[in-house]
Design a protein around this motif. Structure first.
Motif, PDB file in Angstrom:
ATOM      1  N   LYS A 120      22.233  59.058   4.382  1.00 31.69           N
ATOM      2  CA  LYS A 120      22.867  58.973   3.075  1.00 31.69           C
ATOM      3  C   LYS A 120      21.939  59.526   1.990  1.00 31.69           C
ATOM      4  CE  LYS A 120      25.125  55.700  -0.053  1.00 31.69           C
ATOM      5  NZ  LYS A 120      25.490  54.283  -0.295  1.00 31.69           N
ATOM      6  N   ARG A 154      21.411  55.703   9.226  1.00 37.87           N
ATOM      7  CA  ARG A 154      22.488  55.782   8.237  1.00 37.87           C
ATOM      8  C   ARG A 154      21.916  55.817   6.810  1.00 37.87           C
ATOM      9  NH1 ARG A 154      27.385  55.408  10.403  1.00 37.87           N
ATOM     10  NH2 ARG A 154      27.600  54.521  12.504  1.00 37.87           N
ATOM     11  N   HIS A 191      24.540  60.834  10.075  1.00 35.48           N
ATOM     12  CA  HIS A 191      23.506  60.041  10.741  1.00 35.48           C
ATOM     13  C   HIS A 191      23.178  60.608  12.108  1.00 35.48           C
ATOM     14  CE1 HIS A 191      26.966  58.168  12.774  1.00 35.48           C
ATOM     15  NE2 HIS A 191      26.093  57.768  13.698  1.00 35.48           N
TER      16      HIS A 191
END
Length: 514
Positions: A490, A486, A496
Motif C-alpha cells: 500500500k 500488504r 502485495h
C-alpha cells in the motif's frame, strides 16, 4: 677529480704543471684559467697515494703558491647555474648560432613546441617560430636587438632577440649568435600590471565576461564609499578577493585590512575576538575592530555569527562604539565593515536565525559575485592564469591546454567555483608527469551534473542492475516500518504479490527478536 692552483700569472706555468701530470700518465679533461691568480684542472680519478705525490710536485713549480682539491670548477658552476636558470624560467628561451640554428633550448620552449630536445637541436628556429626571418637578421652587417610578434602554431608571442657578441681584444667584437626569449600575452599582461601603481585594487580580478565586468564596475564605485557593504555569492566565487580589492581601492588603503571567518569562530570566543577582553581592569586582548582602526574589517560568512555577537555588532554599526568583554569603557573605532555570505539573509531573518535590524544595517551597499557557470567566458583565461602562476611557483614548464580539456572545462558545472578550479590546476601542476598538455585526466575532477550533484564516477553495471540495487535498498529500509506485505504494498502503490516476490528475490526478511 678537480684541483685549484693558486699561482702567479707566469708564462709557461700551465705547461710546467701539465708536464708533471703527463709523467704520471694522468688524462686531463678540462682546464680553467682565472685572471685572479687561480688555475683549475679536472682529470680522471687517481689514488690517494698518487695524489699525495702529485700535489707536492705541483707546489714546487715556480710561481705556484698552493694546491688543493675542490668540488667543482668555475666553468661547471656557471654551466649548471645557467642550466638551472633556463629550466625554471617561465619564458621560452632559445640560443641560436649565426645561421639561426638552435643550440640551446629550455624546457618551457620544448613544451610550447611539443617536441623533445634532440628533435630540434641544430635545426633552424624558423621551422617552428613563424613571423620573423632569423637567418636574415643574423646576416646583417650590424645585428641589433629586436622585438616583434611571432607565432608558434595558432599561439602568438612577443619575441625579444638579443645578439651575442664575443670580445676579440680590439674594437670589433665577433658575432656568435643570439638569444631569443618568447613571452605569452598573459605573462606580458601580468608583468605590466606588476609595474603599475595599483591605485584601484582590482587588477588581480580577472573579468572577460560581460557579467563579471558589470560587477567590477559596481564594485569600483562602491569601493569609494564608506558605508557598510554586503557581498553575496556562492562558495568559492572570490568574495574575499573582491572585499580586498574594495579596500585597496578606497581611501582606507593605507590602513589595516582584517578578514574574519565567522564560521570558524566558536560562539564562546566570538565576542572576545571581535571586541577584545579585559580582566580586572587590564586589557588582556585587543579585538579585531580595535586593531583595524582606520581600516576595513571583512566579516566572511556573516550568517554564521552568534546571536550575542550580532547584538554587539549592531550597536557598533549604530554609533561606532563598543565595549570589551569584561570592560565598561566605551571604545570608538573608525572602521568600514564589509560582509559576505553565501546564504539568503532575508530568508534567515524571516526564520529568526539572523537579526533583521542587523541585516538592514549591513545591507546598505551590495553586489552579487556570479558563479563560474554564469561566467563561462572566464573559465579558460582563469585556467591559463592559474597554470602560469603555479608553474612558476613550482618551477614546472607551462603547458598547453588540450582541445578536449578546453571543452571539458567549459562544460563542467564547477559547484566549487573559482576555488575548485584553482585547486584542480594546482593539483595537476604539482603532479606534473612530463606531458606537454593539460588533460582531462590530470584535473581529477569529481563527476557532477547540474541539478543532480555529484555521482559515483566508478559505477559499473547496467541500468537494470542500478535500478534493482536502488529498489532493494528502498524496500530494505521501509520493511521494518511496514512489516507486512500488504502494508508495504500500500505504501509503495503496488500489489502485495509483487512485494512478496521482491522480498523473496532480494532475500529480505523480518528480523526476529533475540
Amino acid at each position: 677529480m678537480r684541483i685549484e692552483v693558486s699561482c702567479l700569472d707566469r708564462v709557461g706555468l700551465a705547461k710546467d704543471i701539465l708536464l708533471i701530470m703527463d709523467d704520471y700518465g694522468i688524462n686531463l679533461f678540462a682546464i680553467d684559467a682565472s685572471n685572479k691568480g687561480f688555475l683549475y684542472l679536472q682529470f680522471a680519478e687517481v689514488s690517494f697515494d698518487m695524489l699525495s705525490e702529485l700535489l707536492p710536485l705541483i707546489r714546487k713549480v715556480e710561481g705556484v703558491h698552493d694546491v688543493r682539491t675542490v668540488s667543482f670548477m668555475p666553468s661547471e658552476q656557471e654551466h649548471y647555474a645557467l642550466k638551472t636558470l633556463l629550466k625554471t624560467l617561465p619564458d621560452s628561451v632559445f640560443s641560436l648560432d649565426i645561421k639561426g640554428r638552435i643550440r640551446i633550448v629550455n624546457e618551457s620552449a620544448l613544451h610550447i613546441i611539443g617536441m623533445a630536445e634532440h628533435e630540434i637541436l641544430d635545426e633552424p628556429i624558423g621551422h617552428w617560430v613563424q613571423g620573423f626571418n632569423f637567418s636574415r637578421w643574423l646576416s646583417e652587417t650590424t645585428v641589433l636587438a629586436q622585438a616583434t610578434r611571432v607565432n608558434i602554431g595558432e599561439n602568438e608571442y612577443l619575441a625579444e632577440m638579443l645578439p651575442i657578441y664575443l670580445p676579440d681584444g680590439n674594437e670589433n667584437p665577433i658575432l656568435a649568435g643570439a638569444v631569443v626569449s618568447l613571452k605569452s600575452p598573459a605573462r606580458l599582461g601580468q608583468q605590466f600590471n606588476a609595474l603599475q601603481n595599483q591605485t584601484t585594487g582590482f587588477e588581480n580580478v580577472l573579468a572577460a565576461s560581460d557579467k563579471m565586468k558589470e560587477v567590477l564596475n559596481q564594485a569600483r564605485r562602491m569601493a569609494q564609499l564608506d558605508a557598510p557593504l554586503l557581498i553575496t555569492g556562492e562558495t568559492g566565487t572570490g568574495k574575499e578577493l573582491m572585499s580586498r580589492a574594495c579596500h585597496d581601492a578606497s581611501m582606507r588603503r593605507e590602513q589595516p585590512f582584517i578578514a574574519i571567518n565567522c564560521a570558524a569562530m566558536p560562539d564562546s570566543a566570538a565576542e572576545e575576538e571581535l571586541f577584545g577582553f579585559m580582566n580586572n581592569g587590564t586589557v588582556v586582548k585587543r579585538g579585531f575592530f580595535e586593531e583595524a582602526k582606520g581600516g576595513t574589517v571583512f566579516l566572511d560568512e556573516i550568517a554564521e555569527m552568534s546571536k550575542a555577537a550580532q547584538v554587539k555588532l549592531l550597536r557598533f554599526l549604530q554609533d561606532g562604539t563598543f565595549r570589551r568583554v569584561g570592560g565598561d569603557e566605551e571604545i570608538r573605532s573608525d572602521v568600514r565593515i564589509i560582509c559576505s555570505t553565501q546564504k539568503n539573509l532575508a530568508e534567515l531573518c524571516q526564520s529568526g536565525e539572523f537579526r533583521e535590524d542587523l541585516y538592514y544595517r549591513i545591507h546598505v551597499l551590495s553586489f552579487h559575485v556570479p558563479s563560474l557557470r554564469e561566467r563561462k567566458v572566464d573559465v579558460i583565461p582563469l585556467t591559463e592564469m592559474f597554470l602560469e602562476h603555479y608553474s612558476q611557483q613550482l618551477s614546472v614548464p607551462i603547458r598547453r591546454i588540450s582541445g578536449e580539456c578546453r571543452e571539458y572545462l567549459l562544460s563542467y558545472a564547477w559547484p566549487g567555483n573559482i576555488r575548485q578550479l584553482k585547486n584542480a590546476i594546482f593539483r595537476a601542476v604539482s603532479m606534473w608527469d612530463g606531458s606537454a598538455e593539460l588533460t582531462v585526466e590530470q584535473l581529477k575532477l569529481p563527476s557532477y551534473a547540474e541539478g543532480f550533484g555529484y555521482f559515483d564516477h566508478e559505477f559499473e553495471g547496467s541500468l537494470e542492475q542500478a535500478m534493482k540495487q536502488f529498489e532493494s535498498s528502498l524496500i530494505r529500509r521501509l520493511y521494518p516500518a511496514y512489516p507486512s506485505t500488504r502494508q508495504l504494498a500500500k505504501k509503495l502503490g503496488v500489489s502485495h504479490t509483487a512485494i512478496a516476490n521482491k522480498l523473496r528475490e532480494y532475500g529480505i526478511s523480518k528480523h526476529k527478536p533475540n
